[in-house]
Design a protein around this motif. Structure first.
Motif, PDB file in Angstrom:
ATOM      1  N   UNK A   1       0.827  -1.206   0.000  1.00 41.95           N
ATOM      2  CA  UNK A   1       0.000   0.000   0.000  1.00 41.95           C
ATOM      3  C   UNK A   1       0.864   1.259   0.000  1.00 41.95           C
ATOM      4  N   UNK A   2       1.905   1.251   0.835  1.00 42.02           N
ATOM      5  CA  UNK A   2       2.791   2.411   0.894  1.00 42.02           C
ATOM      6  C   UNK A   2       3.476   2.639  -0.449  1.00 42.02           C
ATOM      7  N   UNK A   3       3.928   1.558  -1.078  1.00 37.52           N
ATOM      8  CA  UNK A   3       4.593   1.686  -2.378  1.00 37.52           C
ATOM      9  C   UNK A   3       3.616   2.194  -3.430  1.00 37.52           C
ATOM     10  N   UNK A   4       2.393   1.687  -3.419  1.00 36.63           N
ATOM     11  CA  UNK A   4       1.398   2.098  -4.413  1.00 36.63           C
ATOM     12  C   UNK A   4       1.037   3.573  -4.282  1.00 36.63           C
ATOM     13  N   UNK A   5       1.069   4.082  -3.052  1.00 40.33           N
ATOM     14  CA  UNK A   5       0.707   5.474  -2.801  1.00 40.33           C
ATOM     15  C   UNK A   5       1.912   6.401  -2.790  1.00 40.33           C
ATOM     16  N   UNK A   6       3.113   5.832  -2.912  1.00 43.56           N
ATOM     17  CA  UNK A   6       4.319   6.648  -2.957  1.00 43.56           C
ATOM     18  C   UNK A   6       4.631   7.350  -1.656  1.00 43.56           C
ATOM     19  N   UNK A   7       4.419   6.649  -0.539  1.00 42.73           N
ATOM     20  CA  UNK A   7       4.661   7.275   0.756  1.00 42.73           C
ATOM     21  C   UNK A   7       5.299   6.264   1.707  1.00 42.73           C
ATOM     22  N   UNK A   8       5.618   6.704   2.924  1.00 40.56           N
ATOM     23  CA  UNK A   8       6.166   5.833   3.945  1.00 40.56           C
ATOM     24  C   UNK A   8       5.038   5.130   4.700  1.00 40.56           C
ATOM     25  N   UNK A   9       5.373   3.974   5.262  1.00 44.25           N
ATOM     26  CA  UNK A   9       4.380   3.255   6.063  1.00 44.25           C
ATOM     27  C   UNK A   9       3.871   4.132   7.196  1.00 44.25           C
ATOM     28  N   UNK A  10       4.793   4.913   7.816  1.00 46.87           N
ATOM     29  CA  UNK A  10       4.417   5.771   8.947  1.00 46.87           C
ATOM     30  C   UNK A  10       3.434   6.864   8.542  1.00 46.87           C
ATOM     31  N   UNK A  11       3.399   7.187   7.227  1.00 50.16           N
ATOM     32  CA  UNK A  11       2.433   8.169   6.758  1.00 50.16           C
ATOM     33  C   UNK A  11       1.020   7.594   6.699  1.00 50.16           C
ATOM     34  N   UNK A  12       0.937   6.279   6.619  1.00 51.91           N
ATOM     35  CA  UNK A  12      -0.355   5.613   6.484  1.00 51.91           C
ATOM     36  C   UNK A  12      -0.929   5.107   7.799  1.00 51.91           C
ATOM     37  N   UNK A  13      -0.041   4.576   8.651  1.00 52.58           N
ATOM     38  CA  UNK A  13      -0.512   3.916   9.871  1.00 52.58           C
ATOM     39  C   UNK A  13       0.234   4.432  11.092  1.00 52.58           C
ATOM     40  N   UNK A  14      -0.463   4.496  12.216  1.00 52.02           N
ATOM     41  CA  UNK A  14       0.170   4.852  13.483  1.00 52.02           C
ATOM     42  C   UNK A  14      -0.669   4.282  14.627  1.00 52.02           C
ATOM     43  N   UNK A  15      -0.042   4.180  15.790  1.00 55.33           N
ATOM     44  CA  UNK A  15      -0.732   3.708  16.981  1.00 55.33           C
ATOM     45  C   UNK A  15      -1.206   4.894  17.799  1.00 55.33           C
ATOM     46  N   UNK A  16      -2.488   4.895  18.135  1.00 52.93           N
ATOM     47  CA  UNK A  16      -3.066   6.005  18.876  1.00 52.93           C
ATOM     48  C   UNK A  16      -2.334   6.231  20.193  1.00 52.93           C
ATOM     49  N   UNK A  17      -1.933   5.159  20.853  1.00 57.04           N
ATOM     50  CA  UNK A  17      -1.298   5.304  22.165  1.00 57.04           C
ATOM     51  C   UNK A  17       0.101   5.905  22.062  1.00 57.04           C
ATOM     52  N   UNK A  18       0.661   5.996  20.848  1.00 63.48           N
ATOM     53  CA  UNK A  18       1.987   6.593  20.688  1.00 63.48           C
ATOM     54  C   UNK A  18       1.955   8.111  20.854  1.00 63.48           C
ATOM     55  N   UNK A  19       0.769   8.716  20.696  1.00 62.13           N
ATOM     56  CA  UNK A  19       0.679  10.166  20.764  1.00 62.13           C
ATOM     57  C   UNK A  19       0.594  10.609  22.221  1.00 62.13           C
ATOM     58  N   UNK A  20       1.416  11.573  22.612  1.00 60.09           N
ATOM     59  CA  UNK A  20       1.449  11.984  24.015  1.00 60.09           C
ATOM     60  C   UNK A  20       0.211  12.771  24.415  1.00 60.09           C
ATOM     61  N   UNK A  21      -0.044  12.800  25.721  1.00 59.94           N
ATOM     62  CA  UNK A  21      -1.076  13.645  26.288  1.00 59.94           C
ATOM     63  C   UNK A  21      -0.439  14.559  27.323  1.00 59.94           C
ATOM     64  N   UNK A  22      -0.941  15.751  27.419  1.00 60.64           N
ATOM     65  CA  UNK A  22      -0.433  16.704  28.395  1.00 60.64           C
ATOM     66  C   UNK A  22      -1.614  17.361  29.087  1.00 60.64           C
ATOM     67  N   UNK A  23      -1.359  17.916  30.260  1.00 60.11           N
ATOM     68  CA  UNK A  23      -2.373  18.691  30.956  1.00 60.11           C
ATOM     69  C   UNK A  23      -2.048  20.162  30.761  1.00 60.11           C
ATOM     70  N   UNK A  24      -3.049  20.938  30.369  1.00 63.42           N
ATOM     71  CA  UNK A  24      -2.811  22.338  30.024  1.00 63.42           C
ATOM     72  C   UNK A  24      -3.863  23.243  30.645  1.00 63.42           C
ATOM     73  N   UNK A  25      -3.463  24.485  30.879  1.00 60.29           N
ATOM     74  CA  UNK A  25      -4.384  25.506  31.352  1.00 60.29           C
ATOM     75  C   UNK A  25      -5.205  26.003  30.174  1.00 60.29           C
ATOM     76  N   UNK A  26      -6.506  26.088  30.356  1.00 61.25           N
ATOM     77  CA  UNK A  26      -7.396  26.523  29.282  1.00 61.25           C
ATOM     78  C   UNK A  26      -7.454  28.044  29.263  1.00 61.25           C
ATOM     79  N   UNK A  27      -7.195  28.660  28.095  1.00 67.36           N
ATOM     80  CA  UNK A  27      -7.129  30.124  28.025  1.00 67.36           C
ATOM     81  C   UNK A  27      -8.499  30.780  28.057  1.00 67.36           C
ATOM     82  N   UNK A  28      -9.544  30.053  27.687  1.00 66.96           N
ATOM     83  CA  UNK A  28     -10.903  30.582  27.782  1.00 66.96           C
ATOM     84  C   UNK A  28     -11.872  29.419  27.938  1.00 66.96           C
ATOM     85  N   UNK A  29     -13.036  29.654  28.546  1.00 69.22           N
ATOM     86  CA  UNK A  29     -13.955  28.539  28.837  1.00 69.22           C
ATOM     87  C   UNK A  29     -14.495  27.872  27.574  1.00 69.22           C
ATOM     88  N   UNK A  30     -14.709  26.554  27.688  1.00 72.67           N
ATOM     89  CA  UNK A  30     -15.425  25.800  26.665  1.00 72.67           C
ATOM     90  C   UNK A  30     -16.432  24.921  27.399  1.00 72.67           C
TER      91      UNK A  30
END
Length: 377
Positions: free
Chosen positions: A54-83
């Motif tokens: 699939x990556x070869x057919x689309x001319x991209x890297x495997x990492x451009x197509x697939x990733x693991x959700x848990x690999x993305x970090x989470x942080x705690x931040x102060x909210x600048x305005x209410x939501x």
């Protein structure tokens, strides 16, 4: 193989961007169309061999197509305005004064002219002013190298883009805010720099009295960005012959006004007081918009006959301009931020020819003293 709950892909978006149907991609990758459909819908996790095809057919890297959700970090931040509590919200993120700050991308804050890309998605934490932010990539270095400026001068965005070209690793986030709101954002730790243009007729000083009052003893420096012309924006050719604030009343002109805390609103009020004109004798005094560009657009579209703004914005919209005042636009920076490398990089470009050229071609600015420290508090 059934899809891993943490496995994500953007196969469909890349495929459609290239103008391929599912069958087109299936033919190139040597798989069935049902395989492509299953992967895109998250029902099927492809083998290593199919992933590589699939990556070869689309001319991209495997990492451009697939990733693991848990690999993305989470942080705690102060909210600048209410939501709204519990609502997932697109946010921009920056590190200010040792803490993470999340800026909701909602309504006008989500756009300049094009939509602003998000750094993450936030979930408010019940009973607090903080949010949990799931970042959309793992490039924390870019967030650490972000300088946040709150202000209303359109030239800030020109300065920011020129700086990012000179320092590719630096990111400048420009949060639109009127002068008083920008100063309060600085005080609350939501910005590194506040831009303002407020004149105090009692002392004859620009900005400094307001900074002393709001910051309440915290040390800061004021650096000049430039002196700009402020006055009345009128229709091309000035068909009503407006030359002073008196003419607004005498000729029955309808104006568009800015919100409380905006420098141009304060200037209008001062000019009316000088002429002993009650505010509400001016038609449209309570017609409020939120930016210099909104004022210009209201006049350009015929929703108002005049409004307070700057010469540079009048030129950009092809409007007439009646000069009334020259105002110094200063950058207010807490001393504790001055030694931070991203802030130093940004300030260093105030002397750069690339920045000066952007200001000069825009017009309406005197930048002869750009970058000078004009006060410390």
């Amino acid at each position: 193989m059934k899809q891993d709950n943490d496995l994500r892909n953007n196969l469909k978006s890349i495929r459609t961007r290239l103008g391929m149907s599912q069958q087109d991609l299936a033919n190139l990758a040597g798989v069935t169309r049902q395989t492509i459909s299953g992967v895109e819908s998250g029902l099927y996790a492809p083998s290593v061999a199919i992933t590589l095809r699939l990556a070869k057919a689309l001319g991209c890297q495997v990492e451009d197509l697939f990733w693991l959700e848990r690999d993305l970090p989470e942080i705690e931040a102060l909210l600048s305005k209410p939501v709204p509590t519990g609502q997932q919200t697109r946010v921009s993120v920056a590190r200010v004064g040792g803490q993470w700050v999340a800026y909701p991308l909602i309504g006008k804050d989500a756009f300049r002219q094009d939509m602003i890309p998000a750094d993450g998605e936030s979930q408010t934490l019940t009973g607090t002013d903080k949010v949990r932010v799931r970042l959309l990539d793992d490039n924390l270095e870019a967030l650490h190298n972000t300088v946040v400026i709150a202000g209303c001068a359109p030239v800030i965005s020109l300065w920011a883009r020129a700086t990012e070209r000179w320092h590719p690793q630096l990111r400048v986030q420009f949060n639109f805010a009127n002068s008083m709101s920008a100063l309060h954002s600085l005080y609350k730790g939501e910005a590194h720099i506040a831009g303002m243009h407020l004149y105090d007729p009692e002392t004859g000083e620009y900005n400094t009295p307001f900074v002393r009052d709001v910051l309440g003893g915290r040390e800061a420096v004021l650096i000049t960005l430039g002196v700009w012309e402020e006055g009345l924006l009128v229709k091309p050719g000035n068909p009503m012959g407006i030359t002073t604030v008196n003419d607004l009343v005498q000729r029955g002109a309808t104006i568009v006004n800015r919100e409380i805390g905006a420098g141009t609103r304060l200037l209008l009020e001062q000019k009316l007081q000088e002429q002993q004109i009650p505010f509400h004798d001016v038609r449209g005094f309570d017609y409020i918009v939120q930016s210099h560009q909104d004022v210009a657009q209201a006049v350009a579209l015929g929703a108002a006959d005049a409004g307070m703004g700057t010469a540079s914005v009048a030129t950009a919209f092809g409007l007439g301009f009646i000069p009334l005042h020259q105002s110094r636009y200063d950058l207010v920076i807490l001393k504790e931020y001055l030694e931070e490398a991203p802030v130093q990089q940004l300030l260093s470009t105030l002397g750069h020819r690339m920045v000066h050229s952007q200001f000069e071609i825009l017009g309406g600015y005197d930048i002869s003293k750009i970058g000078e420290v004009v006060a410390t508090v």
